[in-house]
Write an enzyme that holds these catalytic residues in place. Sequence first.
Site, mmCIF file in Angstrom:
data_model
loop_
_atom_site.group_PDB
_atom_site.id
_atom_site.type_symbol
_atom_site.label_atom_id
_atom_site.label_comp_id
_atom_site.label_asym_id
_atom_site.label_seq_id
_atom_site.Cartn_x
_atom_site.Cartn_y
_atom_site.Cartn_z
ATOM 1 N N SER A 27 -80.608 -27.476 -21.271
ATOM 2 C CA SER A 27 -79.312 -27.669 -21.513
ATOM 3 C C SER A 27 -78.699 -27.047 -22.998
ATOM 4 O O SER A 27 -77.565 -26.738 -22.857
ATOM 5 C CB SER A 27 -79.075 -29.173 -21.408
ATOM 6 O OG SER A 27 -79.859 -30.031 -22.487
ATOM 7 N N HIS A 32 -78.684 -29.734 -15.361
ATOM 8 C CA HIS A 32 -77.348 -29.003 -15.444
ATOM 9 C C HIS A 32 -77.558 -27.626 -14.473
ATOM 10 O O HIS A 32 -76.644 -26.895 -14.396
ATOM 11 C CB HIS A 32 -77.797 -28.268 -16.851
ATOM 12 C CG HIS A 32 -77.217 -29.184 -17.940
ATOM 13 N ND1 HIS A 32 -76.163 -28.881 -18.431
ATOM 14 C CD2 HIS A 32 -77.733 -30.198 -18.651
ATOM 15 C CE1 HIS A 32 -75.854 -29.996 -19.732
ATOM 16 N NE2 HIS A 32 -77.092 -30.508 -19.442
ATOM 17 N N LYS A 70 -72.205 -33.751 -13.669
ATOM 18 C CA LYS A 70 -71.967 -32.322 -14.556
ATOM 19 C C LYS A 70 -71.268 -31.690 -13.450
ATOM 20 O O LYS A 70 -69.927 -31.580 -13.303
ATOM 21 C CB LYS A 70 -73.289 -31.757 -14.936
ATOM 22 C CG LYS A 70 -73.745 -32.766 -16.215
ATOM 23 C CD LYS A 70 -75.096 -32.133 -16.647
ATOM 24 C CE LYS A 70 -75.602 -32.793 -17.905
ATOM 25 N NZ LYS A 70 -75.762 -34.363 -17.703
#
Length: 432
Positions: free
Chosen positions: A215, A249, A278
């Site tokens: 990330s 992610h 996300k």
Amino acid sequence: MSLEKLDAYCVSKLEELNAKGGRKGAEKVIASIAVPDWIKAGCLPNAAEDENPGPRYFLAGDEKPYLLMNSNSYLGLTLHPRVVAAEEEGVRHLGTGPGAVRFISGTFQPHVELERRLAAFHGRPSAMIFSAAYAAVMGVLPPLVHEQTLVVSDQLNHNSIINATRLSHPAKKEIYRHLDMAALKQILGKYAAGQSTEGGAEVRRVLVITDGIFSMRGDFAPLDEIVAICRKYEQYFAEGIITIADDSHGVGAFGQTGRGTEEYTQSQVDILIATLGKALGVNGGYVVTSTAVVDYLREMSSFYIYSNPITPAEALAAKASLDILQSGEGIKRLTRLRQLTARFEAGLAELGFETIPGEHPVTPLMVRDTRQTARLTEYLFQQGILATGLNYPVVPKGDEEIRFQINANHTVRDIEDTLAVLRKFLTDSCAH
């Protein structure tokens, strides 16, 4: 009073952070969003709209509009009318919250349907939702670790993996250099050759765990290589080697159809952990794996058993996001995301900034200095851009950076405006 002593301790630690320039400081509170009409219509911008600003955010007590360059909502689905409508409909029919944990009366039909969809999306037999992705990592690892388990972890794995490993108390923990497959082989080879833990216990089970997308950097784990290496060595351990990836992610933002690092590397780990919060734009975490493992975790995972799930309405919103991702519109959003990311990376390179190039929309600007990172973050803020400065211990010393995150609701104008501010920063810095 003892609290006064604790207050003094806390203040002293905060002062230390201030002196190092590493304190995060007051949180910026978003009060409202100015949403362009094309987003309200559930569309991507046309050529004319791409020349105008995308969404602008207003902070509490501040009338200035801000460009959000640090959002995890990679596909822009947080503001998508179909996702919003699905959550609103869920609240009307099923209320604002589950009212209990799953095994009491907190399981609603949308939870079950979403779990089926997630399992199918990832090509797994079963899925299980957690209240958050952090809770998913913390909830999955400890029940899989016993007194003869070795946990092997990438050096730059997320804080959730680090803390889940600590909570698990494995017989032994080994860390390999970031993305260093030779180091991974060396560790597995050492224990395959019969090395025991410090307490003399034989290693019977190995968990190899990694982020999918890292990330802070936007680079990815070579899951195909990791799986191949683990298959080579699993015969030497009585209970084998279990591969685990947290691709929070990656899912929805990476790979041709948004199936994340597994899709990009054409591989599949044993246990995949990801998030709804996300790219899918909602809230919550989940795990997909075999039916037996999921059934076991439902009985043994404290973070699942003793926490309320996401709301039924959130589950419906997440299902709507999956519908979009798995449609032609989803492919268009992924394509746009890659195009905007490439444009921004090229602009950074042209300005002479160091970055870590790649297709993922996390685009780090490597500053490599704590005070300079704080200075640039503040400069961007003063120019109406919200970006995240990352300093030690969030990142290793020398890897200080500004983490920019591109999303599908950005316009070409947004990208160019950000690059213009960075160009102005360089000019102003030279002038001083």
